[in-house]
Design an enzyme around this catalytic site. Structure first.
Site, PDB file in Angstrom:
ATOM      1  CG  HIS A  62      -1.939   1.039   1.175  1.00  0.00           C
ATOM      2  ND1 HIS A  62      -2.942   0.965   0.492  1.00  0.00           N
ATOM      3  CD2 HIS A  62      -2.125   2.247   2.018  1.00  0.00           C
ATOM      4  CE1 HIS A  62      -3.897   2.101   0.720  1.00  0.00           C
ATOM      5  NE2 HIS A  62      -3.304   2.863   1.647  1.00  0.00           N
ATOM      6  CD  GLU A 202      -4.002  -0.665  -2.025  1.00  0.00           C
ATOM      7  OE1 GLU A 202      -4.479  -1.441  -1.253  1.00  0.00           O
ATOM      8  OE2 GLU A 202      -4.532   0.458  -2.228  1.00  0.00           O
TER       9      GLU A 202
END
Length: 238
Positions: A62, A202
């Site tokens: 992330h 992601e």
């Protein structure tokens, strides 16, 4: 931590044991995260996991990126992004996918050709952008993890000439435009981070996959190894 240094790369592996029942998940899970820098201007991130009971797993990275530079004063939404996906998974008002595969064609979610993020991120006519306060959605690159790596997204900052390609073996990529950055985070140069100051990519299986049979499987059985391989490949625009 385990450190590996070779002529063409430098690597560190971090490990973690998740106890049976931690956060409600069954099975003792052994997890590793390996970060490798190569002479090819790549950051390789590999997550692996095994479990002694059937469970679910979906690990990803992330990190926030702004190729213009973290103290440049240029919003990350000025970047030009390409995502070679035909569809995305729309969400409800709680940001949970509805289960639909929606074609990107004719929507602000069509990044099959390069688009500046800022061009369409504030299109209030699109309900999905209103719900997410921008982009915070999963794009569909395949329907299951693949054996090899494939391109998930490309990012270009034309002010600096920097570019990044994200590759993975995962079926989806969650593209998030920092919509909830609210000035409470301060960067290393004393910069206050606000909405749009960073982009996240992601690679993962689709969010809420355990509750959406059409999304495939996030199941990990004893004897099997979960693996999410991600490559951030950096270059300079010609």
């Amino acid at each position: 931590a385990k450190v590996d240094s070779a002529a063409d790369k430098a690597s560190v592996t971090l490990t973690y044991t998740s106890a049976d029942g931690e956060e409600g998940y069954p099975g003792t899970m052994q997890i590793s995260a390996t970060f490798t820098l190569t002479e090819s201007n790549e950051l390789q991130v590999t997550y692996r996991a095994t479990s002694d009971k059937p469970t679910v797993v979906n690990l990803t990275n992330h990190s926030y990126f702004n190729l213009a530079g973290q103290a440049s004063g240029i919003s990350a939404t000025e970047a030009v992004v390409t995502i070679p996906a035909q569809s995305f998974t729309p969400v409800d008002t709680t940001l949970i996918p509805t289960g639909e595969f929606r074609p990107v064609a004719g929507t602000p979610f069509d990044f099959r050709t390069p688009h500046r993020v800022a061009d369409r991120i504030r299109d209030g006519r699109d309900e999905q952008l209103r719900i997410g306060r921008g982009y915070d959605h999963n794009w569909v690159l395949s329907r299951a993890p693949t054996e090899g790596l494939h391109t998930m997204a490309k990012v270009e900052d034309r002010s600096s000439g920097r570019a990044m390609e994200i590759l993975s073996n995962q079926p989806g990529v969650q593209f998030y435009t920092g919509n909830f950055l609210d000035g409470t985070a301060v960067g290393k140069a004393g910069t206050i981070y606000r909405q749009g100051d960073g982009l996240c990519f992601e690679p993962q299986v689709f969010p809420d996959t355990p509750n959406k049979p059409a999304f495939g499987s996030a199941r990990l059985d004893p004897g099997a190894t979960y693996e999410n391989r991600i490559v951030y490949r950096f270059s300079v625009l010609r």
